[in-house]
Write a protein that holds these residues in place. Structure first.
Motif, PDB file in Angstrom:
ATOM      1  N   THR A  55       0.879  -1.165   0.000  1.00 38.38           N
ATOM      2  CA  THR A  55       0.000   0.000   0.000  1.00 38.38           C
ATOM      3  C   THR A  55       0.911   1.208   0.000  1.00 38.38           C
ATOM      4  OG1 THR A  55      -1.629  -1.198   1.338  1.00 38.38           O
ATOM      5  CG2 THR A  55      -1.846   1.193   1.240  1.00 38.38           C
ATOM      6  N   LEU A  56       0.809   2.016  -1.045  1.00 36.41           N
ATOM      7  CA  LEU A  56       1.660   3.199  -1.133  1.00 36.41           C
ATOM      8  C   LEU A  56       1.327   4.155   0.011  1.00 36.41           C
ATOM      9  CD1 LEU A  56       1.210   3.849  -4.956  1.00 36.41           C
ATOM     10  CD2 LEU A  56       3.353   3.154  -3.880  1.00 36.41           C
ATOM     11  N   ASP A  57       2.343   4.649   0.698  1.00 39.92           N
ATOM     12  CA  ASP A  57       2.115   5.663   1.721  1.00 39.92           C
ATOM     13  C   ASP A  57       1.509   6.901   1.050  1.00 39.92           C
ATOM     14  OD1 ASP A  57       2.654   6.864   4.455  1.00 39.92           O
ATOM     15  OD2 ASP A  57       3.736   8.261   3.159  1.00 39.92           O
ATOM     16  N   ALA A  58       0.323   7.303   1.542  1.00 38.91           N
ATOM     17  CA  ALA A  58      -0.456   8.333   0.833  1.00 38.91           C
ATOM     18  C   ALA A  58       0.292   9.660   0.755  1.00 38.91           C
ATOM     19  CB  ALA A  58      -1.809   8.515   1.508  1.00 38.91           C
ATOM     20  N   LYS A  59       0.896  10.076   1.873  1.00 42.97           N
ATOM     21  CA  LYS A  59       1.527  11.399   1.862  1.00 42.97           C
ATOM     22  C   LYS A  59       2.737  11.417   0.912  1.00 42.97           C
ATOM     23  CE  LYS A  59       3.544  15.027   4.651  1.00 42.97           C
ATOM     24  NZ  LYS A  59       4.555  15.303   3.607  1.00 42.97           N
ATOM     25  N   THR A  60       3.553  10.362   0.964  1.00 48.74           N
ATOM     26  CA  THR A  60       4.724  10.312   0.081  1.00 48.74           C
ATOM     27  C   THR A  60       4.286  10.291  -1.374  1.00 48.74           C
ATOM     28  OG1 THR A  60       5.798   9.020   1.805  1.00 48.74           O
ATOM     29  CG2 THR A  60       6.901   9.113  -0.321  1.00 48.74           C
ATOM     30  N   GLN A  61       3.196   9.557  -1.649  1.00 49.83           N
ATOM     31  CA  GLN A  61       2.687   9.491  -3.021  1.00 49.83           C
ATOM     32  C   GLN A  61       2.236  10.870  -3.508  1.00 49.83           C
ATOM     33  OE1 GLN A  61      -0.650   6.837  -3.582  1.00 49.83           O
ATOM     34  NE2 GLN A  61      -0.686   7.166  -5.789  1.00 49.83           N
ATOM     35  N   ILE A  62       1.497  11.573  -2.669  1.00 51.74           N
ATOM     36  CA  ILE A  62       1.006  12.910  -3.054  1.00 51.74           C
ATOM     37  C   ILE A  62       2.186  13.856  -3.266  1.00 51.74           C
ATOM     38  CG2 ILE A  62      -0.247  14.932  -2.170  1.00 51.74           C
ATOM     39  CD1 ILE A  62      -2.147  12.806  -0.780  1.00 51.74           C
ATOM     40  N   ASP A  63       3.167  13.798  -2.356  1.00 51.19           N
ATOM     41  CA  ASP A  63       4.350  14.653  -2.500  1.00 51.19           C
ATOM     42  C   ASP A  63       5.102  14.345  -3.796  1.00 51.19           C
ATOM     43  OD1 ASP A  63       3.767  15.826  -0.104  1.00 51.19           O
ATOM     44  OD2 ASP A  63       5.336  14.796   1.037  1.00 51.19           O
ATOM     45  N   ALA A  64       5.230  13.049  -4.119  1.00 50.96           N
ATOM     46  CA  ALA A  64       5.955  12.654  -5.334  1.00 50.96           C
ATOM     47  C   ALA A  64       5.222  13.166  -6.576  1.00 50.96           C
ATOM     48  CB  ALA A  64       6.098  11.134  -5.387  1.00 50.96           C
ATOM     49  N   MET A  65       3.892  13.042  -6.582  1.00 51.83           N
ATOM     50  CA  MET A  65       3.118  13.501  -7.741  1.00 51.83           C
ATOM     51  C   MET A  65       3.239  15.020  -7.895  1.00 51.83           C
ATOM     52  SD  MET A  65       1.108  10.606  -8.716  1.00 51.83           S
ATOM     53  CE  MET A  65      -0.629  10.531  -8.738  1.00 51.83           C
ATOM     54  N   ARG A  66       3.302  15.719  -6.755  1.00 53.61           N
ATOM     55  CA  ARG A  66       3.447  17.176  -6.803  1.00 53.61           C
ATOM     56  C   ARG A  66       4.824  17.523  -7.380  1.00 53.61           C
ATOM     57  NH1 ARG A  66       2.614  18.655  -1.395  1.00 53.61           N
ATOM     58  NH2 ARG A  66       0.379  18.617  -1.755  1.00 53.61           N
ATOM     59  N   THR A  67       5.850  16.825  -6.936  1.00 58.98           N
ATOM     60  CA  THR A  67       7.204  17.069  -7.446  1.00 58.98           C
ATOM     61  C   THR A  67       7.261  16.813  -8.950  1.00 58.98           C
ATOM     62  OG1 THR A  67       8.120  16.412  -5.312  1.00 58.98           O
ATOM     63  CG2 THR A  67       9.642  16.426  -7.169  1.00 58.98           C
ATOM     64  N   MET A  68       6.601  15.733  -9.394  1.00 59.77           N
ATOM     65  CA  MET A  68       6.569  15.427 -10.832  1.00 59.77           C
ATOM     66  C   MET A  68       5.947  16.590 -11.613  1.00 59.77           C
ATOM     67  SD  MET A  68       5.295  11.485 -10.964  1.00 59.77           S
ATOM     68  CE  MET A  68       5.985  10.294  -9.814  1.00 59.77           C
ATOM     69  N   ARG A  69       4.782  17.041 -11.145  1.00 58.99           N
ATOM     70  CA  ARG A  69       4.108  18.146 -11.840  1.00 58.99           C
ATOM     71  C   ARG A  69       5.013  19.365 -11.898  1.00 58.99           C
ATOM     72  NH1 ARG A  69      -0.557  16.605  -9.252  1.00 58.99           N
ATOM     73  NH2 ARG A  69      -0.290  18.145  -7.599  1.00 58.99           N
ATOM     74  N   HIS A  70       5.647  19.653 -10.765  1.00 65.79           N
ATOM     75  CA  HIS A  70       6.523  20.809 -10.644  1.00 65.79           C
ATOM     76  C   HIS A  70       7.672  20.730 -11.654  1.00 65.79           C
ATOM     77  CE1 HIS A  70       8.305  24.185  -8.575  1.00 65.79           C
ATOM     78  NE2 HIS A  70       9.455  23.539  -8.503  1.00 65.79           N
ATOM     79  N   HIS A  71       8.155  19.514 -11.928  1.00 62.53           N
ATOM     80  CA  HIS A  71       9.292  19.338 -12.832  1.00 62.53           C
ATOM     81  C   HIS A  71       8.869  18.986 -14.254  1.00 62.53           C
ATOM     82  CE1 HIS A  71      11.983  18.386  -9.117  1.00 62.53           C
ATOM     83  NE2 HIS A  71      11.914  19.679  -9.359  1.00 62.53           N
ATOM     84  N   GLY A  72       7.569  19.055 -14.530  1.00 66.93           N
ATOM     85  CA  GLY A  72       7.096  18.745 -15.879  1.00 66.93           C
ATOM     86  C   GLY A  72       7.211  17.272 -16.236  1.00 66.93           C
ATOM     87  N   GLU A  73       7.165  16.408 -15.214  1.00 65.81           N
ATOM     88  CA  GLU A  73       7.219  14.963 -15.455  1.00 65.81           C
ATOM     89  C   GLU A  73       5.804  14.402 -15.351  1.00 65.81           C
ATOM     90  OE1 GLU A  73      11.263  15.022 -12.718  1.00 65.81           O
ATOM     91  OE2 GLU A  73       9.562  13.786 -12.133  1.00 65.81           O
TER      92      GLU A  73
END
Ligand code: ZN
Length: 140
Positions: A55-73
């Motif tokens: 089960t993906l840790d929800a907070k880490t997952q949300i943070d990672a998705m935010r970082t991706m968006r921020h970097h255009g990934e």
């Protein structure tokens, strides 16, 4: 069979992560940017039974998705390991999968500890294997 090219360096990074946790499933996300660079975002496994589930840790997952968006990934893959079973989605994996267009990677250590990587697309209850083609291109 459809195929996806994964940089060899990303495959090696995955295998290192999996081998560092031979008893419990590891999991995480992978992104790809418009230049074709892949990046690995390990996410803690919060499942109660980490030997057989993730089960993906929800907070880490949300943070990672935010970082991706921020970097255009964009989110390109979700990976997890199977320490003791073949690299095929379990019924729970299929039921839980929430991103139909995203590559589903499973790395198994069940073949006498030798890592085996397989990729899938999961739509509803249908599992389609996607060939993984490690390429030598550099990742960032
Ligand atoms: Zn699984």
């Amino acid at each position: 069979m459809n195929a996806v090219q994964l940089p060899r360096s990303i495959v090696d990074e995955l295998i290192r992560l999996v081998q560092a946790s031979p008893q419990e499933e590891i999991c995480g996300l992978m992104s790809r940017d418009r230049h074709g660079f892949w990046k690995c975002y390990p996410v803690p496994n919060r499942a109660a039974d980490r030997k057989h589930c993730f089960t993906l840790d929800a907070k880490t997952q949300i943070d990672a998705m935010r970082t991706m968006r921020h970097h255009g990934e964009e989110l390109a893959a979700i990976y997890h390991s199977h320490p003791n079973s073949p690299p095929f989605p379990s019924p729970a994996d299929i039921a839980q999968h929430e991103y139909p267009g995203v590559l589903y990677l499973i790395i198994s250590l069940s073949a006498r500890g030798k890592p085996t990587l397989r990729g899938f697309h999961i739509h509803e209850q249908t599992v389609e294997e996607i060939a993984i083609d490690p390429e030598e291109a550099a990742s960032r």
